[in-house]
Scaffold this motif. Structure first.
Motif, PDB file in Angstrom:
ATOM      1  N   SER A  18       0.849  -1.197   0.000  1.00  0.00           N
ATOM      2  CA  SER A  18       0.000   0.000   0.000  1.00  0.00           C
ATOM      3  C   SER A  18       0.881   1.243   0.000  1.00  0.00           C
ATOM      4  CB  SER A  18      -0.898   0.011   1.237  1.00  0.00           C
ATOM      5  OG  SER A  18      -0.130   0.276   2.403  1.00  0.00           O
ATOM      6  N   PRO A  91      -4.402   1.868  -2.004  1.00  0.00           N
ATOM      7  CA  PRO A  91      -4.082   0.445  -1.855  1.00  0.00           C
ATOM      8  C   PRO A  91      -2.952   0.029  -2.799  1.00  0.00           C
ATOM      9  CG  PRO A  91      -6.066   0.708  -3.183  1.00  0.00           C
ATOM     10  CD  PRO A  91      -5.668   2.088  -2.713  1.00  0.00           C
ATOM     11  N   THR A  94      -2.047   0.779  -6.919  1.00  0.00           N
ATOM     12  CA  THR A  94      -2.699   2.033  -7.307  1.00  0.00           C
ATOM     13  C   THR A  94      -1.681   3.161  -7.276  1.00  0.00           C
ATOM     14  OG1 THR A  94      -4.741   1.237  -6.305  1.00  0.00           O
ATOM     15  CG2 THR A  94      -4.634   3.583  -6.806  1.00  0.00           C
TER      16      THR A  94
END
Length: 158
Positions: A18, A91, A94
């Motif tokens: 993340s 997340p 991304t």
């Protein structure tokens, strides 16, 4: 000046962690600060979900023809805090990019100003758009030197 090359190509390598985990690893020293940090003498010093803090020490190497620190340096500190605040809420897999940056420069900065702290906070992080706000403060004098907002495009990587 030698070019610093990243060992990771952000276009072809989607992060498996993340955004918050990546940023925490930078703060903890498990990952290096991004190369721009060495170029402009600033670093990521704190991160939490939805917030990021950078600190930098302006010097004469940043002066414009007026003999003050170039506004681009202040904008870069703010953009880094804004983007990292957004990144801290993304997340794995991304990414984001700044789509719009609005900066208000309030007072001149010089080498005598001392360390500056840019504190960014995410306002909204959606699937395709994110927004954030930040302030740039003098660490020693507590004065507000600039503030900014951003709109970021959010997208899947890889």
């Amino acid at each position: 000046m030698p070019r610093i090359r990243s060992s990771v190509d952000p276009v072809t390598n989607a992060p498996t962690e993340s955004g918050l985990d990546i940023l925490r690893a930078i703060v903890d020293g498990r990952r290096p600060q991004p190369p721009i940090s060495a170029t402009l003498d600033f670093e990521l010093v704190a991160v939490e979900p939805g917030a990021a803090t950078f600190e930098g020490r302006p010097g004469e190497f940043l002066y414009n023809p007026m003999g003050t620190v170039h506004g681009g340096y202040l904008s870069t500190l703010l953009d880094s805090a804004l983007g990292s605040a957004v990144m801290s809420r993304l997340p794995a897999g991304t990414g984001y990019t700044t789509a719009q940056l609005n900066v208000n420069l309030l007072r001149p900065v010089s080498a005598r100003t001392g360390k500056l702290r840019a504190v960014g906070r995410a306002i909204h992080v959606g699937r395709t758009i994110a927004t954030a706000e930040a302030q740039l403060l003098g660490v020693e004098d507590g004065k507000l030197y600039a503030h900014a907002t951003t709109t970021c495009a959010v997208f899947p990587m890889g």
